[in-house]
Design a protein around this motif. Structure first.
Motif, PDB file in Angstrom:
ATOM      1  N   GLN A  49       0.837  -1.204   0.000  1.00 15.82           N
ATOM      2  CA  GLN A  49       0.000   0.000   0.000  1.00 15.82           C
ATOM      3  C   GLN A  49       0.871   1.252   0.000  1.00 15.82           C
ATOM      4  O   GLN A  49       0.569   2.237  -0.689  1.00 15.82           O
ATOM      5  N   TRP A  50       1.956   1.223   0.776  1.00 17.05           N
ATOM      6  CA  TRP A  50       2.850   2.375   0.809  1.00 17.05           C
ATOM      7  C   TRP A  50       3.487   2.583  -0.559  1.00 17.05           C
ATOM      8  O   TRP A  50       3.600   3.716  -1.039  1.00 17.05           O
ATOM      9  N   LEU A  51       3.912   1.481  -1.189  1.00 17.32           N
ATOM     10  CA  LEU A  51       4.510   1.589  -2.524  1.00 17.32           C
ATOM     11  C   LEU A  51       3.504   2.155  -3.523  1.00 17.32           C
ATOM     12  O   LEU A  51       3.862   2.972  -4.382  1.00 17.32           O
ATOM     13  N   ALA A  52       2.242   1.738  -3.408  1.00 22.21           N
ATOM     14  CA  ALA A  52       1.215   2.249  -4.311  1.00 22.21           C
ATOM     15  C   ALA A  52       1.040   3.756  -4.126  1.00 22.21           C
ATOM     16  O   ALA A  52       0.919   4.505  -5.104  1.00 22.21           O
ATOM     17  N   THR A  53       1.032   4.208  -2.867  1.00 22.39           N
ATOM     18  CA  THR A  53       0.898   5.640  -2.595  1.00 22.39           C
ATOM     19  C   THR A  53       2.067   6.417  -3.194  1.00 22.39           C
ATOM     20  O   THR A  53       1.885   7.476  -3.813  1.00 22.39           O
ATOM     21  N   CYS A  54       3.271   5.881  -3.027  1.00 20.14           N
ATOM     22  CA  CYS A  54       4.461   6.526  -3.572  1.00 20.14           C
ATOM     23  C   CYS A  54       4.400   6.572  -5.096  1.00 20.14           C
ATOM     24  O   CYS A  54       4.675   7.602  -5.715  1.00 20.14           O
ATOM     25  N   GLY A  57       1.967   9.038  -6.355  1.00 13.23           N
ATOM     26  CA  GLY A  57       2.529  10.376  -6.229  1.00 13.23           C
ATOM     27  C   GLY A  57       3.434  10.750  -7.387  1.00 13.23           C
ATOM     28  O   GLY A  57       3.656  11.935  -7.665  1.00 13.23           O
ATOM     29  N   LYS A  58       3.952   9.741  -8.079  1.00 11.93           N
ATOM     30  CA  LYS A  58       4.794   9.967  -9.256  1.00 11.93           C
ATOM     31  C   LYS A  58       3.965   9.950 -10.537  1.00 11.93           C
ATOM     32  O   LYS A  58       4.500  10.007 -11.640  1.00 11.93           O
ATOM     33  N   GLY A  59       2.636   9.817 -10.366  1.00 14.25           N
ATOM     34  CA  GLY A  59       1.761   9.779 -11.522  1.00 14.25           C
ATOM     35  C   GLY A  59       1.704   8.428 -12.203  1.00 14.25           C
ATOM     36  O   GLY A  59       1.307   8.331 -13.372  1.00 14.25           O
ATOM     37  N   LEU A  60       2.082   7.355 -11.479  1.00 13.12           N
ATOM     38  CA  LEU A  60       2.126   6.017 -12.049  1.00 13.12           C
ATOM     39  C   LEU A  60       1.179   5.086 -11.318  1.00 13.12           C
ATOM     40  O   LEU A  60       0.936   5.236 -10.123  1.00 13.12           O
ATOM     41  N   GLU A  61       0.655   4.117 -12.044  1.00 17.14           N
ATOM     42  CA  GLU A  61      -0.261   3.145 -11.460  1.00 17.14           C
ATOM     43  C   GLU A  61       0.522   2.007 -10.820  1.00 17.14           C
ATOM     44  O   GLU A  61       1.593   1.610 -11.300  1.00 17.14           O
ATOM     45  N   PHE A  62      -0.011   1.483  -9.724  1.00 22.30           N
ATOM     46  CA  PHE A  62       0.609   0.339  -9.056  1.00 22.30           C
ATOM     47  C   PHE A  62      -0.479  -0.407  -8.301  1.00 22.30           C
ATOM     48  O   PHE A  62      -1.215   0.184  -7.524  1.00 22.30           O
ATOM     49  N   GLY A 116      12.033   1.526 -12.578  1.00 23.02           N
ATOM     50  CA  GLY A 116      12.903   2.476 -11.893  1.00 23.02           C
ATOM     51  C   GLY A 116      12.159   3.224 -10.800  1.00 23.02           C
ATOM     52  O   GLY A 116      12.707   3.478  -9.722  1.00 23.02           O
ATOM     53  N   ALA A 117      10.906   3.567 -11.065  1.00 25.21           N
ATOM     54  CA  ALA A 117      10.095   4.263 -10.061  1.00 25.21           C
ATOM     55  C   ALA A 117       9.809   3.353  -8.863  1.00 25.21           C
ATOM     56  O   ALA A 117       9.835   3.794  -7.714  1.00 25.21           O
ATOM     57  N   VAL A 118       9.532   2.064  -9.129  1.00 23.76           N
ATOM     58  CA  VAL A 118       9.325   1.113  -8.034  1.00 23.76           C
ATOM     59  C   VAL A 118      10.577   1.029  -7.173  1.00 23.76           C
ATOM     60  O   VAL A 118      10.513   1.048  -5.934  1.00 23.76           O
ATOM     61  N   ASN A 119      11.728   0.932  -7.832  1.00 25.04           N
ATOM     62  CA  ASN A 119      12.980   0.848  -7.081  1.00 25.04           C
ATOM     63  C   ASN A 119      13.222   2.102  -6.246  1.00 25.04           C
ATOM     64  O   ASN A 119      13.703   2.027  -5.112  1.00 25.04           O
ATOM     65  N   ASP A 120      12.867   3.258  -6.801  1.00 24.48           N
ATOM     66  CA  ASP A 120      13.047   4.511  -6.073  1.00 24.48           C
ATOM     67  C   ASP A 120      12.135   4.552  -4.843  1.00 24.48           C
ATOM     68  O   ASP A 120      12.569   4.906  -3.746  1.00 24.48           O
ATOM     69  N   CYS A 121      10.868   4.171  -5.030  1.00 25.55           N
ATOM     70  CA  CYS A 121       9.940   4.147  -3.900  1.00 25.55           C
ATOM     71  C   CYS A 121      10.398   3.140  -2.846  1.00 25.55           C
ATOM     72  O   CYS A 121      10.302   3.385  -1.638  1.00 25.55           O
ATOM     73  N   SER A 122      10.901   2.008  -3.310  1.00 24.75           N
ATOM     74  CA  SER A 122      11.372   0.976  -2.391  1.00 24.75           C
ATOM     75  C   SER A 122      12.564   1.462  -1.578  1.00 24.75           C
ATOM     76  O   SER A 122      12.669   1.186  -0.380  1.00 24.75           O
TER      77      SER A 122
END
Length: 220
Positions: A49-54, A57-62, A116-122
């Protein structure tokens, strides 16, 4: 490029769990493995859920839903005969990767950007939860000790033999991808996609005993 995002998320979650559990009462062996498994599932869900919120916030779906590996991993320390029937049903019905349909709609360039966005949020989440450099050092020490244990070393040999039976020569570290498979991840030909899919299917099967042994040694 084809991304095995479920595998990435499992690795991320494992690091976060260790960072929270090492040195805490929660890290002690559990008298009730099923209760411990339920706690892990809740933690996995909150992490996603936290990753989805992040990502949003970057304008990407998760999609923050649990992956099949999350459920299997959470119950890896529960004796097979004690796994509740509803969990068996959940494992059977849970997708390998809830974000796979989303990624299937992306171009290779979009997949790379999304990953890359997933890795950044992680990385942000890990930094927040790990307790900084000292916390990461404790995590690394605990993971090295678990990996070096006789039980996990035996499981690593089983993994290598299993992958060999599927036609892949691999390192005893299940998260090191063979060079020719890594190169195929950056390709788009039918042969490259077929190779990666075949490796991915074999890996998901062969890694489970290793993951279970590692988690049992790490978390108790």
């Amino acid at each position: 490029m084809r991304i095995r995002s479920a595998g990435v998320l499992v690795g991320i979650t494992a690091t976060l769990i260790v960072s929270q559990l090492v040195g805490s009462a929660f890290a002690e062996p559990k008298p009730d493995p099923t209760a411990h498994a339920r706690e892990l599932l809740v933690f996995y869900g909150k992490t996603n859920q936290w990753l989805a919120t992040c990502m949003n916030g970057k304008g990407l779906e998760f999609h923050p839903g649990l992956a099949k590996a999350d459920v299997i991993d959470a119950y890896s320390s529960v004796p097979e005969s004690e796994v509740p029937e509803k969990i068996r049903t959940q494992i059977a019905s849970t997708p390998d990767d809830p974000n796979e349909p989303l990624m299937a709609t992306m171009s290779p360039q979009a997949q790379a950007a999304w990953s890359g966005a997933v890795n950044d949020c992680s990385a942000q989440l890990e930094e927040e939860k790990s307790g900084g450099a000292e916390g990461r050092a404790r995590v690394a020490q605990a993971q090295r000790a678990a990996a070096a244990s006789p039980e996990v070393q035996a499981a690593a040999r089983t993994y290598v033999a299993c992958m060999g039976g599927q036609g892949f020569t691999v390192d005893s570290d299940p998260f090191l991808v063979p060079q020719h498979v890594a190169e195929a991840e950056h390709g788009s030909s039918a042969a490259e996609i077929a190779l990666e899919d075949r490796y991915d299917a074999a890996w998901r099967t062969c890694v489970q005993p290793y993951q279970q042994a590692f988690d049992k040694k790490l978390y108790g």
